[in-house]
Design a protein around this motif. Sequence first.
Motif, short mmCIF file in Angstrom:
data_model
loop_
_atom_site.label_atom_id
_atom_site.label_comp_id
_atom_site.label_asym_id
_atom_site.label_seq_id
_atom_site.Cartn_x
_atom_site.Cartn_y
_atom_site.Cartn_z
N GLY A 153 2.22 -0.08 -3.44
CA GLY A 153 2.53 0.72 -2.26
C GLY A 153 3.04 2.10 -2.62
N TRP A 194 -2.34 -2.30 5.68
CA TRP A 194 -1.84 -2.59 4.34
C TRP A 194 -1.79 -4.11 4.10
CZ3 TRP A 194 -1.86 0.15 0.23
CH2 TRP A 194 -1.13 -0.25 -0.89
N TYR A 197 -4.97 -5.60 3.13
CA TYR A 197 -5.37 -5.39 1.73
C TYR A 197 -4.71 -6.42 0.79
CZ TYR A 197 -7.74 -0.90 2.46
OH TYR A 197 -8.62 0.07 2.84
#
Length: 503
Positions: A153, A194, A197
Amino acid sequence: MFTPENQHALISEIQDSGLLTCYTDKTGLPVSLYFNGTALEGGFADCLSQLPAPWQSAMDQLMDENFINVNLDAIRQGRLEEAVEVVVGQENTGLFLVSRFPLSHGSETGLLVTIRDISGISESRLKLSGSNVLFDLVADNMSDVFCVVGTSGKVSFLSPSICELTGYTVEELLSRPLTGIIPPDSIEVVTRIWEEYQPLFESGKISKAEIRPVCFEVKFIRKDKSVRWAEVSSSPFIDSDNNIQGVHGMIRDITERKTRQEAMRTSLQHEIELSQVKSRYISTVSHEFRTPLSIIYSNLQLLEKYRFELDEETIHDAFELSRMAVKSLLRVLDKVTIIDASGKGKLEFKPSICNVHELCQEVVDEMNEMELVPNRIDLTVANDIGNASIDENLFRHIFINLLQNALNYSDKKQNVSFSVYPGEKGFINFKVADKGIGIPPQDMQFIYDPFYRASNSRHAKGSGLGLAVVKECLQLHNGEIFVESDPLKGSIFTVVIPVGNTE
Ligand code: ADP
């Protein structure tokens, strides 16, 4: 001259051209390639074969010139390198702007190389601008932002054009919490993408064929606190062994496009509403026309077939019914015409000095002519009611509609009262009262809306246009209307009209 105006045109041309993005390993060898955000499949040669034709020959030449790892060390030291590469083709010459950024993945520092086709910009303009000016221009003005985020991240690369987009420098932006830059509803969007993913990151490896770019829109807050829209096109990227390195994204300001879309949506909505109103007009008018037209038609048939056998009274009734039916058709047309004219601001107001008592009597007479059961209206006019400045035509429409409703929504055996008396100084009050079905409280606020009919009135004839006509005609008189109604007692409509100048 190279002016700010043609700078702007130049930049938009650069931004509209194709974009090839390439990640390299530490030696500068290409690992993965993306064209306009979409991953290219297979080995390097296969990837190139998937490009549009003009790009293929250009890339062959650029590769021969080892364009990717030019000055690799200097780039590794943190410099951004840009150069305009000229590719001479058989038919024409292409121009490509090649930008190289250092990019760390794992312990290695490779490159992020972007190549833009800028052949559309005429050579003369380029000469005019001078390549130095062009480099500065692109670095300073290109509004697309490249962003690379590791699987943890952490942002590992953000192009300097972020400053143009947000007003923050790369350093300022990376030191701020996300909540200061993205509003909560858009944070939800980013978080969801996110999370999608995560299974990929956990699997560690994917093939190029599995890479799918994801496009989403988010709001962001600029340094000057203005809120704008961005489109993000993101895609995972891999090294030569198919290990996922993270996600790269291309961020673009789409606020103007969003504003245009919003304006289009509003005007589309307006169009839809207009077409709904139109179709309601048509269905109301055709419904209201059906009964009177069939009355006229059946009476004509009667007169045609039996004209020599019918007695005088039956013939008279047939004509009378047909005449009433024609009048009722004309009334519906009157209502539609008034609403239409008023909507276009073309409803005329032509006041003249009128004797109010006489005018009211004429309206009542006209109503009696129209009703199957006549003389149900009790008219009372106070002695001191004299003249008023009134538009006779509009006045008729106001009281014909109110009296028609009073008669229509009450029992045929019951009378309605129409009383006229002085109001506050300079005003006359007109009261139309019936003992009919009344209006349910929940419908009261809508009864003046065109086409609205209260829930208890469906069985009675009507178009839902009468009270809208009353309102429009009253407005031009600067008059007002009040209603009290109770489904157990009936309705009272009180109209207040200024006497106006009677000199
Ligand atoms: P309509 O042609 O349906 O009568 P209007 O616009 O004149 O249309 O009236 C709107 C609605 O208000 C009517 O459909 C009816 O439900 C209600 N309404 C109006 N006047 C009266 C009344 N005097 N008594 C009961 N309901 C009424």
